[in-house]
Structures are given as structure tokens and as C-alpha cells.
Design a protein around this motif. Structure first.
Motif, mmCIF file in Angstrom:
data_model
loop_
_atom_site.group_PDB
_atom_site.id
_atom_site.type_symbol
_atom_site.label_atom_id
_atom_site.label_comp_id
_atom_site.label_asym_id
_atom_site.label_seq_id
_atom_site.Cartn_x
_atom_site.Cartn_y
_atom_site.Cartn_z
ATOM 1 N N GLN A 1 -4.252 -8.198 -16.528
ATOM 2 C CA GLN A 1 -4.694 -9.376 -16.339
ATOM 3 C C GLN A 1 -3.955 -10.369 -15.616
ATOM 4 O O GLN A 1 -4.492 -11.141 -14.619
ATOM 5 N N GLY A 2 -2.658 -10.254 -16.031
ATOM 6 C CA GLY A 2 -1.382 -11.129 -15.123
ATOM 7 C C GLY A 2 -1.649 -10.938 -13.700
ATOM 8 O O GLY A 2 -1.675 -11.655 -12.944
ATOM 9 N N LEU A 3 -1.593 -9.643 -13.357
ATOM 10 C CA LEU A 3 -1.737 -9.295 -11.853
ATOM 11 C C LEU A 3 -2.888 -9.444 -11.180
ATOM 12 O O LEU A 3 -2.860 -9.938 -10.071
ATOM 13 N N ASP A 4 -3.845 -9.463 -12.065
ATOM 14 C CA ASP A 4 -5.110 -9.768 -11.326
ATOM 15 C C ASP A 4 -5.413 -11.253 -11.245
ATOM 16 O O ASP A 4 -5.690 -11.648 -10.082
ATOM 17 N N ARG A 5 -4.632 -12.196 -12.006
ATOM 18 C CA ARG A 5 -4.459 -13.433 -11.643
ATOM 19 C C ARG A 5 -3.559 -13.667 -10.331
ATOM 20 O O ARG A 5 -3.996 -14.795 -9.520
ATOM 21 N N VAL A 6 -2.611 -12.941 -10.138
ATOM 22 C CA VAL A 6 -1.665 -12.873 -8.974
ATOM 23 C C VAL A 6 -2.609 -12.691 -7.749
ATOM 24 O O VAL A 6 -2.541 -13.503 -6.760
ATOM 25 N N HIS B 1 8.121 -12.453 -13.935
ATOM 26 C CA HIS B 1 7.667 -12.256 -15.293
ATOM 27 C C HIS B 1 6.796 -11.209 -15.513
ATOM 28 O O HIS B 1 6.403 -10.576 -16.720
ATOM 29 N N HIS B 2 6.127 -10.687 -14.597
ATOM 30 C CA HIS B 2 4.994 -10.031 -14.386
ATOM 31 C C HIS B 2 5.455 -8.349 -14.469
ATOM 32 O O HIS B 2 4.671 -7.588 -14.773
ATOM 33 N N GLU C 1 16.913 4.205 -12.239
ATOM 34 C CA GLU C 1 16.621 2.924 -12.941
ATOM 35 C C GLU C 1 16.216 1.987 -11.594
ATOM 36 O O GLU C 1 15.339 1.127 -11.866
ATOM 37 N N ASP C 2 16.712 2.154 -10.624
ATOM 38 C CA ASP C 2 16.309 1.578 -9.206
ATOM 39 C C ASP C 2 15.006 1.820 -8.719
ATOM 40 O O ASP C 2 14.056 1.232 -8.522
ATOM 41 N N LYS C 3 14.608 3.342 -8.981
ATOM 42 C CA LYS C 3 13.258 3.581 -8.791
ATOM 43 C C LYS C 3 12.262 3.010 -9.827
ATOM 44 O O LYS C 3 11.028 2.360 -9.331
ATOM 45 N N ILE C 4 12.618 2.915 -10.784
ATOM 46 C CA ILE C 4 11.584 2.437 -11.841
ATOM 47 C C ILE C 4 11.353 0.820 -11.652
ATOM 48 O O ILE C 4 10.035 0.480 -11.476
ATOM 49 N N VAL C 5 12.458 0.190 -11.370
ATOM 50 C CA VAL C 5 12.368 -1.282 -11.097
ATOM 51 C C VAL C 5 11.373 -1.487 -9.683
ATOM 52 O O VAL C 5 10.560 -2.318 -9.642
ATOM 53 N N GLN C 6 11.973 -0.800 -8.654
ATOM 54 C CA GLN C 6 11.279 -0.801 -7.443
ATOM 55 C C GLN C 6 9.764 -0.595 -7.511
ATOM 56 O O GLN C 6 9.095 -1.422 -6.997
ATOM 57 N N ARG C 7 9.515 0.432 -8.204
ATOM 58 C CA ARG C 7 8.117 0.861 -8.430
ATOM 59 C C ARG C 7 7.211 -0.095 -8.929
ATOM 60 O O ARG C 7 6.098 -0.586 -8.839
ATOM 61 N N ALA C 8 7.906 -0.964 -10.149
ATOM 62 C CA ALA C 8 7.073 -1.780 -10.848
ATOM 63 C C ALA C 8 6.963 -3.351 -9.820
ATOM 64 O O ALA C 8 5.760 -3.836 -10.049
ATOM 65 N N LEU C 9 7.939 -3.521 -9.258
ATOM 66 C CA LEU C 9 7.928 -4.521 -8.222
ATOM 67 C C LEU C 9 6.883 -4.510 -7.327
ATOM 68 O O LEU C 9 6.328 -5.158 -6.762
ATOM 69 N N VAL C 10 6.822 -3.230 -6.795
ATOM 70 C CA VAL C 10 5.785 -2.954 -5.683
ATOM 71 C C VAL C 10 4.339 -3.199 -6.387
ATOM 72 O O VAL C 10 3.475 -3.619 -5.428
ATOM 73 N N GLU C 11 4.112 -2.779 -7.602
ATOM 74 C CA GLU C 11 2.837 -3.075 -8.026
ATOM 75 C C GLU C 11 2.479 -4.674 -8.120
ATOM 76 O O GLU C 11 1.412 -5.112 -7.823
ATOM 77 N N VAL C 12 3.629 -5.511 -8.263
ATOM 78 C CA VAL C 12 3.207 -6.918 -8.219
ATOM 79 C C VAL C 12 3.068 -7.430 -6.779
ATOM 80 O O VAL C 12 2.447 -8.316 -6.596
ATOM 81 N N LEU C 13 3.936 -7.053 -5.967
ATOM 82 C CA LEU C 13 3.863 -7.439 -4.687
ATOM 83 C C LEU C 13 2.514 -6.905 -3.848
ATOM 84 O O LEU C 13 2.056 -7.734 -2.873
ATOM 85 N N ASN C 14 2.322 -5.739 -4.088
ATOM 86 C CA ASN C 14 0.774 -5.101 -3.774
ATOM 87 C C ASN C 14 -0.258 -6.259 -4.048
ATOM 88 O O ASN C 14 -1.430 -6.387 -3.288
ATOM 89 N N ALA C 15 -0.340 -6.751 -5.366
ATOM 90 C CA ALA C 15 -1.486 -7.771 -5.636
ATOM 91 C C ALA C 15 -1.295 -8.972 -4.664
ATOM 92 O O ALA C 15 -2.405 -9.445 -4.432
ATOM 93 N N ILE C 16 -0.300 -9.217 -4.099
ATOM 94 C CA ILE C 16 -0.315 -10.398 -3.209
ATOM 95 C C ILE C 16 -0.675 -9.739 -1.711
ATOM 96 O O ILE C 16 -1.511 -10.356 -1.077
ATOM 97 N N TYR C 17 0.011 -8.677 -1.068
ATOM 98 C CA TYR C 17 -0.017 -8.357 0.384
ATOM 99 C C TYR C 17 -0.945 -7.675 0.455
ATOM 100 O O TYR C 17 -1.634 -7.731 1.827
ATOM 101 N N GLU C 18 -1.736 -6.957 -0.368
ATOM 102 C CA GLU C 18 -3.232 -6.280 -0.070
ATOM 103 C C GLU C 18 -4.251 -7.366 0.122
ATOM 104 O O GLU C 18 -5.076 -7.044 0.827
ATOM 105 N N GLU C 19 -3.960 -8.555 -0.160
ATOM 106 C CA GLU C 19 -4.959 -9.456 0.279
ATOM 107 C C GLU C 19 -4.517 -10.391 1.740
ATOM 108 O O GLU C 19 -5.413 -10.911 2.180
ATOM 109 N N ASP C 20 -3.366 -9.926 2.242
ATOM 110 C CA ASP C 20 -2.899 -10.364 3.501
ATOM 111 C C ASP C 20 -2.864 -9.359 4.409
ATOM 112 O O ASP C 20 -3.290 -9.648 5.640
#
Length: 497
Positions: free
Chosen positions: A55-60, A77-78, A153-172
Motif C-alpha cells: 500500500q505504501g508503494l501504491d501511494r507513491v 522508509h518504503h 547485499e548490494d544486490k538486495i538493497v538495489q533490487r528493493a530500491l528499484v521497486e520503490v523508484l519504479n513506482a515513480i518513474y513508470e508514471e513518467d
């Protein structure tokens, strides 16, 4: 993608509710990923699909959609414990380890403890990015492509952040951008290109390739582009850490002042963001204000194909594109970037001028050719690139040598997977001859490998035909015609959408 009134940059399709409840609804309409206003479950699936976003990413996503020109803050924090765990599960189990030597299986031990600790370090600023391990893979032209293998661990954090940023940039992101985006693939880009050439007034093609794109991305420009939409300084600092982490080669850590490591989980998204501002937005404005005829764009990562109605437009665009790239520390490949006459009327026009057949161009593993159907109408032919097929056959030959002492059944099962995977991508209409040739060459390589196992081997072609029938998938077309699939995915498509 096409010139004309633009309705939407979204190219995702959903089923329309039936007009009559008693009947099944077959009509389709465009949709943006995720139903607007619907609630979603807070849990996420292993594949990190957009349909299961929290729901948090959906709000983003909704905020990014509603406020196109504003920066979004409080994003880190997402990246929750649950998202980090799902990011770990998304990673490939057999991927090569980074400089830390930790594999997916090693990290699985006490996974919950490690994920909670990683989450804590990430949010209190104690997380440190590690350098990537340099590895080289052979390219079809004989050169080597440098890859950067990140620590787990870099892969894990990068993959998680990609999911957050995709919520923004898929609209752009715009509709003609297809590379490494959720719900889009290479065949979607190939379909769009085929439909654009077949339906629009395309007579000239610019096949553009950005020279060494991933190695020449300017970090300062990239950060400035990110700051257009990202207002969370913690996210910017995190991305800077990955960009400046360096690479380890021959036990020596080398700093990285430019470029993003190919092979890093976040690199495709950063590449799309960079080219969104450098090319996509600029090209859209150029088409609206400077083009005199119809223009189409299809971009997959740094591979760009542009179609024009008029040669004058194409030549002006080529000059302007070179200047645009130079402004942002990029350059077009001097050999791979070409302007060619191509399209429905190219063969006829070249014949009147006493020239030969229209030139061909390569895009996403296929050679595109101006052809004719049995009725004499224009038909875009797509055939597997010869150099790519030769590289694949060479890999199969080397692997068969390593499997000489395996049983015939084991070799056959492995070849079944190889040929099926090859056909799953290359089995497009008009490519049947290449599929049959590939299958024949694989069978011949298998025959040679079996005969070399013993000087008294008596394997005949009759025996090989039986093995082929038992193990090798038949060479048949698996993909629909581009216009059929494109119409199904975009039932309300209009030029410029």
C-alpha cells in the motif's frame, strides 16, 4: 510512439468489465498498471510484480502520477524488512558472487537475522557499498563486454530500491521506451517497430547506437536528473555510493568516475532515467515542433530506432541527435549508427534510381529486411542475426565437449532446454528457415560429438533423426504476427500514443 494526437504513454492492457453481467467480456481497454483507487494487499509476491505492490508503494505511485513536476520525499522508509526479504528471493540462486564471495545459499543461513541487520544499517547510515567484481564476457563481434558483479547485499538493497523508484518513474517514462521495464519485453519493442514501419509513412530509418553507453554515463548529470523527482537525500546518497564504489580487477580496486556497472541490478533503471531526459523528452519535442512528416521512435535501453517519412527530417534529426548526445557526455557509435532507406516504398524507389535492394538493419537480435508477401504486398521480414547464431552454436559445441562422457539421454535433455529456450525468443513469423537451420546445426554438432567419443562409433544420420525426434523441439513459429499481438495489447492505439 507515433506522430499525431497523443492519448497516453501507457502500453499496458486490461480486460474491460463485460457490458452484460451474464456474458464474458472480450473487449480490452488501456489501463495503467494497478487499478486506480483500488486497495491492494500489503503482502508481496516473490517476483516483485507491480500488481502486488504494498500500500505504501501504491501511494507513491499515485503521488507520482498526480504531481508530475514535484519531487517526492521520504522514500527510503518504503525499503522495509519485507521488501528486502522479497528482493533477496528475487535474486538468481546460481549467480556468481561479488567481491565478498557470499552466494545466495550462504546468505540463506540465518536469513531473517541478516535481513533485519541490513535494514537497520541501511536506515541509520551504516550501510557501505562494496566494489563490483570485474568480469568479461565475449560479444558477437569478438570483443569483450565488461560486467560488474555486485556483492549480494548490494544486490538486495538495489533490487528493493528499484521497486520503490519504479513506482515513480513508470508514471513518467514514455510509451516508446521498452528496455528493462515492468510488463515490457523485447518482443513488445519488436512488435511496436514492425507496426510503426507497416502502418506509418516510414521511408527512412536511423539505426542509432550509443557508443559505450553504460561506461560513459556522467554521474553529475545522472544525479541532477534524479533530483528532478527524488527529494529524499538519503536515496541520492545511496545511489552515489553505488556509482562511486569502484570495481575490483586483478585484486586491485579501481575508482569509477563515470558510468554505471553493467550487470548491477539498478543499472538498467538508471540508464532509462538518464536517456529519458537526454533522449525521450527531447525527441518528443523535436517530433512535435521540427518534423515536417511522420516520425516513429522505439528505444530499448541504448538501442534506438527512429523512422521518418522524409529524408530531410532524418538528416536534420541525425545532426541534432549527435549534438544532443555530446551535451551530456555521450556519443553515437560511428559504425553502428546509420541512416538507410527502408520501408514500404523503399524497394520501388531504389529500383527507379537504379540502386540495389534496400539495406537492412539489426535490432534486438533480428535483422530487419524489406520483403514481399505472396500477394506482392510489403512485408517486414525478420531473421535471426547470423553472427548471434554462430556465437550460440559455438557455445553449444564447447559445452558438448565438456559433456562428452554424459549419457545420450543426459545430453539430449540438456539440448532440449537449449533449443527450446532459443526458439522461445527467435520463433517469430518469417524466421522459419533460420530456426530450421539452427536445429540442423545443433543436431550435426551432437552427431560429431557422439562420433568422437569412440573411433568405432557407428552413429548414422538415421540414428540422429530418431534422437532429434525424441529430444529436439520442432522448428515452428511460436509468436503471433506483430500487428495481431500489438492490436491485442493496444486496442485503442493511435499514431502518437
Amino acid at each position: 510512439m507515433m506522430n499525431g494526437p497523443q492519448k497516453s504513454d501507457s502500453c499496458i492492457v486490461a480486460k474491460k468489465p463485460p457490458n452484460k453481467p451474464g456474458r464474458l467480456g472480450a473487449e480490452t481497454v488501456e489501463r495503467r498498471q494497478g487499478a486506480e483507487g483500488n486497495t491492494v494487499k500489503p503482502s508481496m509476491c516473490r517476483t516483485l510484480c507491480r500488481g502486488s505492490m504494498s500500500q505504501g508503494l501504491d501511494r507513491v505511485r499515485e503521488a507520482a502520477k498526480a504531481r508530475k513536476k514535484e519531487r517526492l520525499t521520504a522514500l527510503l522508509h518504503h525499503v522495509t524488512v519485507d521488501l528486502l526479504r522479497e528482493a533477496y528471493l528475487w535474486l538468481k540462486r546460481g549467480a556468481a558472487p561479488g567481491v565478498d564471495g557470499v552466494t545466495w545459499q550462504d546468505y540463506e543461513q540465518d536469513l531473517e537475522v541478516k535481513i533485519v541487520d541490513l535494514h537497520a544499517r541501511l536506515h541509520r547510515g551504516a550501510y557501505r557499498a562494496q566494489p563490483s567484481r570485474r568480469k568479461y564476457i565475449a560479444k558477437a563481434d569478438g570483443r569483450e563486454r565488461p560486467l560488474g558483479i555486485a556483492a549480494l547485499e548490494d544486490k538486495i538493497v538495489q533490487r528493493a530500491l528499484v521497486e520503490v523508484l519504479n513506482a515513480i518513474y513508470e508514471e513518467d517514462f514514455l510509451g516508446f521506451s521498452y528496455g528493462f521495464r515492468p510488463g515490457r519485453g523485447q518482443h513488445d519493442a519488436l512488435d511496436a517497430l514492425a507496426v510503426g514501419i507497416g502502418r506509418m509513412k516510414v521511408s527512412w530509418i536511423i539505426d542509432a547506437d550509443v557508443a559505450g553507453f553504460f561506461d560513459t554515463v556522467d554521474h553529475d548529470w545522472l544525479v541532477r536528473f534524479l533530483e528532478h523527482r527524488i527529494g529524499d537525500r538519503r536515496v541520492i546518497r545511496l545511489i552515489r555510493k553505488w556509482l562511486k564504489a569502484g570495481v575490483m580487477e586483478d585484486a586491485e580496486i579501481k575508482p569509477t568516475e563515470v558510468g554505471t556497472p553493467q550487470g548491477a541490478v539498478i543499472s538498467p533503471l538508471l540508464a532509462n532515467i538518464y536517456l529519458h531526459y537526454v533522449f525521450d523528452l527531447w525527441a518528443t519535442r523535436w517530433r512535435k515542433h521540427q518534423a515536417r512528416g511522420q516520425v516513429i521512435f522505439v528505444r530499448y535501453a541504448d538501442d534506438i530506432v527512429v523512422g521518418f517519412q522524409h529524408e530531410a527530417d532524418a538528416k536534420r534529426f541525425m545532426v541534432d541527435l549527435r549534438q544532443r548526445m555530446e551535451e551530456f557526455s555521450l556519443s553515437l557509435h560511428p559504425v553502428k549508427t546509420r541512416l538507410i532507406e527502408f520501408g514500404r516504398f523503399a524497394a520501388e524507389r531504389r529500383s527507379r534510381r537504379g540502386l540495389g535492394k534496400p539495406e537492412t538493419f539489426n535490432f534486438l537480435g533480428f535483422t530487419h529486411i524489406c520483403g514481399r508477401s505472396l500477394r506482392g504486398a510489403f512485408l517486414l521480414l525478420r531473421k535471426t542475426r547470423g553472427d548471434r547464431m554462430r556465437v550460440k552454436l559455438r557455445e553449444i559445441k564447447e559445452e558438448l565437449r565438456r559433456r562428452w562422457h554424459d549419457s545420450i539421454a543426459q545430453q539430449g535433455q540438456w539440448l532440449t532446454q537449449v533449443v527450446r529456450g532459443y526458439f522461445n525468443y527467435h520463433a517469430v513469423p518469417t524466421n522459419a528457415k533460420c530456426l530450421g537451420a539452427f536445429r540442423h546445426h545443433v543436431l550435426n554438432l551432437w552427431r560429431c560429438a557422439l562420433k568422437r567419443r569412440s573411433q568405432r562409433d557407428r552413429t548414422t544420420w538415421t540414428d540422429m533423426d530418431r534422437l532429434a525426434a525424441a529430444f529436439l523441439p520442432p522448428a515452428r513459429i511460436l509468436h503471433p504476427w506483430p500487428d495481431v499481438r500489438f492490436a491485442a495489447n493496444h486496442p485503442r492505439w493511435e499514431p502518437g500514443a
